[in-house]
Design a protein around this motif. Structure first.
Motif, PDB file in Angstrom:
ATOM      1  N   VAL A 181      41.532   3.296 -44.441  1.00 29.24           N
ATOM      2  CA  VAL A 181      40.225   2.762 -44.835  1.00 29.24           C
ATOM      3  C   VAL A 181      40.183   1.252 -44.635  1.00 29.24           C
ATOM      4  CG1 VAL A 181      38.697   2.406 -46.803  1.00 29.24           C
ATOM      5  CG2 VAL A 181      39.738   4.638 -46.419  1.00 29.24           C
ATOM      6  N   SER A 182      41.277   0.586 -44.980  1.00 27.53           N
ATOM      7  CA  SER A 182      41.317  -0.862 -44.784  1.00 27.53           C
ATOM      8  C   SER A 182      41.176  -1.219 -43.310  1.00 27.53           C
ATOM      9  CB  SER A 182      42.630  -1.414 -45.344  1.00 27.53           C
ATOM     10  OG  SER A 182      42.735  -1.149 -46.741  1.00 27.53           O
ATOM     11  N   ALA A 183      41.850  -0.423 -42.449  1.00 22.31           N
ATOM     12  CA  ALA A 183      41.751  -0.694 -41.019  1.00 22.31           C
ATOM     13  C   ALA A 183      40.324  -0.485 -40.514  1.00 22.31           C
ATOM     14  CB  ALA A 183      42.717   0.206 -40.255  1.00 22.31           C
ATOM     15  N   ARG A 184      39.658   0.599 -40.987  1.00 25.86           N
ATOM     16  CA  ARG A 184      38.285   0.857 -40.547  1.00 25.86           C
ATOM     17  C   ARG A 184      37.334  -0.231 -41.045  1.00 25.86           C
ATOM     18  NH1 ARG A 184      36.388   6.876 -41.556  1.00 25.86           N
ATOM     19  NH2 ARG A 184      34.629   5.997 -40.398  1.00 25.86           N
ATOM     20  N   ILE A 185      37.526  -0.681 -42.292  1.00 24.74           N
ATOM     21  CA  ILE A 185      36.670  -1.742 -42.813  1.00 24.74           C
ATOM     22  C   ILE A 185      36.867  -3.027 -42.009  1.00 24.74           C
ATOM     23  CG2 ILE A 185      36.311  -3.240 -44.807  1.00 24.74           C
ATOM     24  CD1 ILE A 185      36.872  -0.832 -46.580  1.00 24.74           C
ATOM     25  N   GLY A 186      38.138  -3.302 -41.677  1.00 22.40           N
ATOM     26  CA  GLY A 186      38.379  -4.490 -40.855  1.00 22.40           C
ATOM     27  C   GLY A 186      37.713  -4.391 -39.503  1.00 22.40           C
ATOM     28  N   ALA A 187      37.765  -3.196 -38.873  1.00 23.06           N
ATOM     29  CA  ALA A 187      37.123  -3.020 -37.564  1.00 23.06           C
ATOM     30  C   ALA A 187      35.613  -3.181 -37.671  1.00 23.06           C
ATOM     31  CB  ALA A 187      37.479  -1.649 -36.996  1.00 23.06           C
ATOM     32  N   LEU A 188      35.003  -2.633 -38.743  1.00 23.80           N
ATOM     33  CA  LEU A 188      33.555  -2.771 -38.920  1.00 23.80           C
ATOM     34  C   LEU A 188      33.165  -4.233 -39.137  1.00 23.80           C
ATOM     35  CD1 LEU A 188      32.765   0.329 -41.157  1.00 23.80           C
ATOM     36  CD2 LEU A 188      32.146  -0.010 -38.767  1.00 23.80           C
ATOM     37  N   GLU A 189      33.947  -4.924 -39.942  1.00 22.31           N
ATOM     38  CA  GLU A 189      33.648  -6.339 -40.159  1.00 22.31           C
ATOM     39  C   GLU A 189      33.720  -7.131 -38.855  1.00 22.31           C
ATOM     40  OE1 GLU A 189      36.399  -7.575 -43.092  1.00 22.31           O
ATOM     41  OE2 GLU A 189      35.264  -6.742 -44.789  1.00 22.31           O
ATOM     42  N   ALA A 190      34.712  -6.796 -38.020  1.00 20.97           N
ATOM     43  CA  ALA A 190      34.822  -7.486 -36.736  1.00 20.97           C
ATOM     44  C   ALA A 190      33.620  -7.188 -35.852  1.00 20.97           C
ATOM     45  CB  ALA A 190      36.116  -7.077 -36.043  1.00 20.97           C
ATOM     46  N   ARG A 191      33.144  -5.918 -35.856  1.00 21.59           N
ATOM     47  CA  ARG A 191      31.990  -5.573 -35.031  1.00 21.59           C
ATOM     48  C   ARG A 191      30.730  -6.270 -35.532  1.00 21.59           C
ATOM     49  NH1 ARG A 191      31.571   0.787 -34.337  1.00 21.59           N
ATOM     50  NH2 ARG A 191      29.740   0.078 -33.168  1.00 21.59           N
ATOM     51  N   VAL A 192      30.578  -6.341 -36.866  1.00 20.47           N
ATOM     52  CA  VAL A 192      29.396  -7.026 -37.415  1.00 20.47           C
ATOM     53  C   VAL A 192      29.421  -8.502 -37.046  1.00 20.47           C
ATOM     54  CG1 VAL A 192      28.288  -7.742 -39.564  1.00 20.47           C
ATOM     55  CG2 VAL A 192      29.058  -5.378 -39.274  1.00 20.47           C
ATOM     56  N   GLU A 193      30.576  -9.113 -37.163  1.00 26.91           N
ATOM     57  CA  GLU A 193      30.674 -10.524 -36.803  1.00 26.91           C
ATOM     58  C   GLU A 193      30.362 -10.745 -35.327  1.00 26.91           C
ATOM     59  OE1 GLU A 193      34.513 -11.808 -37.908  1.00 26.91           O
ATOM     60  OE2 GLU A 193      34.150 -11.717 -40.079  1.00 26.91           O
ATOM     61  N   ALA A 194      30.888  -9.842 -34.458  1.00 24.78           N
ATOM     62  CA  ALA A 194      30.611  -9.988 -33.028  1.00 24.78           C
ATOM     63  C   ALA A 194      29.131  -9.803 -32.741  1.00 24.78           C
ATOM     64  CB  ALA A 194      31.438  -8.975 -32.244  1.00 24.78           C
ATOM     65  N   THR A 195      28.486  -8.841 -33.423  1.00 24.29           N
ATOM     66  CA  THR A 195      27.057  -8.622 -33.215  1.00 24.29           C
ATOM     67  C   THR A 195      26.249  -9.830 -33.657  1.00 24.29           C
ATOM     68  OG1 THR A 195      27.378  -6.249 -33.532  1.00 24.29           O
ATOM     69  CG2 THR A 195      25.134  -7.083 -33.735  1.00 24.29           C
ATOM     70  N   GLU A 196      26.593 -10.348 -34.830  1.00 23.35           N
ATOM     71  CA  GLU A 196      25.872 -11.536 -35.297  1.00 23.35           C
ATOM     72  C   GLU A 196      26.088 -12.730 -34.370  1.00 23.35           C
ATOM     73  OE1 GLU A 196      27.269 -12.120 -39.227  1.00 23.35           O
ATOM     74  OE2 GLU A 196      26.007 -10.545 -40.124  1.00 23.35           O
ATOM     75  N   ARG A 197      27.292 -12.844 -33.838  1.00 19.50           N
ATOM     76  CA  ARG A 197      27.557 -13.957 -32.915  1.00 19.50           C
ATOM     77  C   ARG A 197      26.718 -13.825 -31.653  1.00 19.50           C
ATOM     78  NH1 ARG A 197      32.358 -12.849 -31.994  1.00 19.50           N
ATOM     79  NH2 ARG A 197      33.160 -13.646 -33.981  1.00 19.50           N
ATOM     80  N   ARG A 198      26.687 -12.575 -31.092  1.00 19.13           N
ATOM     81  CA  ARG A 198      25.869 -12.382 -29.885  1.00 19.13           C
ATOM     82  C   ARG A 198      24.391 -12.597 -30.173  1.00 19.13           C
ATOM     83  NH1 ARG A 198      29.287  -7.846 -29.175  1.00 19.13           N
ATOM     84  NH2 ARG A 198      27.606  -6.500 -29.930  1.00 19.13           N
ATOM     85  N   ARG A 199      23.969 -12.167 -31.356  1.00 20.16           N
ATOM     86  CA  ARG A 199      22.562 -12.346 -31.712  1.00 20.16           C
ATOM     87  C   ARG A 199      22.214 -13.823 -31.831  1.00 20.16           C
ATOM     88  NH1 ARG A 199      19.716  -9.557 -36.996  1.00 20.16           N
ATOM     89  NH2 ARG A 199      17.596 -10.278 -36.582  1.00 20.16           N
TER      90      ARG A 199
END
Length: 380
Positions: A181-199
């Motif tokens: 679960v910790s690994a999945r949460i970390g992956a989701l946080e990374a994807r959200v950060e990347a999306t916000e950065r691209r946005r």
């Protein structure tokens, strides 16, 4: 007993094949028996003479012989199953239902003469056997109680052991799940950060392109949903009655429009929306799905020719069944046409079309974004 050469000789008792010469033939029924079924040992069979073998009879034939009394028999069965010699005094009758403990506990009443002495000895032995049996049962009860106690203790130990192992297993699984679960949460946080950065880095042109892409996808999904309704009709203001058969009502309406329609041609017909609050209120619209698309097209053509069929004193409108998005779009288009005095607006195969006047150009409207293109910039 004569047999053919090809016929297999079988034992008259067990019906097994006689594979050797050691057997006996019944002198009465002529059936052949192996030594086991005849009840004769091989040693005894070897000592039998030819006359003995010729006179031998099987058990079945011997049991059929009539029994004859022999008054010269020196021993006879007396009362109570006790054998006595001829001329001897008969023993007293024994009451089978008498209390066993009393009969066994009074050896003084027994005599030591002849058969009575034998009875006393048998009863005394039986009394000893009963006492031993009771003692054995008591010992077995004690042993069984000890076994039960041992089993209870063993079950308790097993529960404790299984509970401990289960607890350790759950702890291990919880650790593994926590890591996953910790690994999945970390992956989701990374994807959200990347999306916000691209946005944040994306310019207005890219954002507009994404919006258009989303709108196109919505339109494609809406068109696919509309294709699933190509055999459906939407009937408005059809009088509603309590407990009505909607399919039958639809068939009657089709007959009045001049289109023969049977109940088997209707897949389903039902009213949609909340029922009228009071009797005589506005009837709910009816959605109908037909088994064949050409029947729907015939009903639409007949309804457009009559421009609002009458049913129960009111006008009934038969239209294509549209998706929710297309129904809202068509409502907006009709309002815009009334405001700008455009004469024609209609639907065909789930698509919305407009035309300003006779002979004018026909436009298809897919979304409200097309209003400015078709009706002019004043509609924006």
């Amino acid at each position: 007993m004569s047999t053919n050469k090809n016929e297999i000789r079988r034992c008259g008792g067990c019906l097994q094949a006689l594979e050797h010469s050691s057997y006996l033939t019944c002198s009465s029924c002529s059936l052949e028996y192996d030594l086991h079924c005849a009840g004769v040992t091989p040693e005894r069979f070897s000592t039998l003479t030819g006359d003995h073998r010729a006179a031998w009879k099987c058990v079945t034939c011997r049991s059929r012989q009539p029994k004859t009394g022999n008054t010269e028999t020196p021993v006879r069965a007396g009362e109570g199953g006790v054998t006595v010699r001829r001329g001897a005094s008969r023993p007293p009758a024994i009451d089978i239902d008498m209390d066993l403990d009393e009969s066994l506990s009074d050896p003084a009443n027994q005599t030591h003469d002849g058969p009575q002495h034998n009875i006393a000895a048998v009863l005394a032995g039986f009394q000893t056997l009963v006492a031993e049996w009771r003692q054995f049962r008591a010992d077995v009860r004690v042993d069984l109680e000890e076994v039960r106690e041992d089993l209870r203790a063993l079950r308790g130990e097993m529960r404790e052991l299984v509970g401990q192992e289960r607890l350790e297993t759950l702890e291990k699984e919880a650790g593994v799940n926590h890591a996953a679960v910790s690994a999945r949460i970390g992956a989701l946080e990374a994807r959200v950060e990347a999306t916000e950065r691209r946005r944040a880095e994306a310019g207005p042109d890219e954002a507009e392109g994404l919006r258009r892409t989303v709108e196109e996808l919505k339109l494609e999904l809406n068109e696919r949903d509309q294709e699933a309704l190509l055999a459906d009709l939407d009937i408005g203001q059809l009088p509603e009655q309590k407990g009505e058969n909607v399919i039958h009502t639809v068939c009657v309406l089709a007959a009045r429009l001049g289109v023969p329609l049977e109940e088997r041609d209707v897949v389903f017909a039902e009213r949609v929306g909340a029922p009228p609050a009071e009797a005589g209120g506005r009837a709910r619209r009816v959605v109908v799905r037909l088994a064949r698309r050409h029947l729907r097209d015939e009903l639409l053509r007949a309804a457009r020719v009559r421009r609002g069929a009458t049913e129960g004193g009111g006008r009934v409108y038969v239209n294509e069944r549209l998706t929710r998005s297309n129904r809202q779009l068509f409502h907006q288009v009709r309002g815009e046409c009334r405001k700008l005095q455009w004469r024609y607006s209609w639907t065909r195969r789930g698509r919305v079309f407009v035309r300003r006047s006779d002979g004018a150009q026909v436009y298809q409207i897919r979304s409200p974004d097309d209003f400015a293109r078709v009706f002019g910039p004043q509609t924006v």
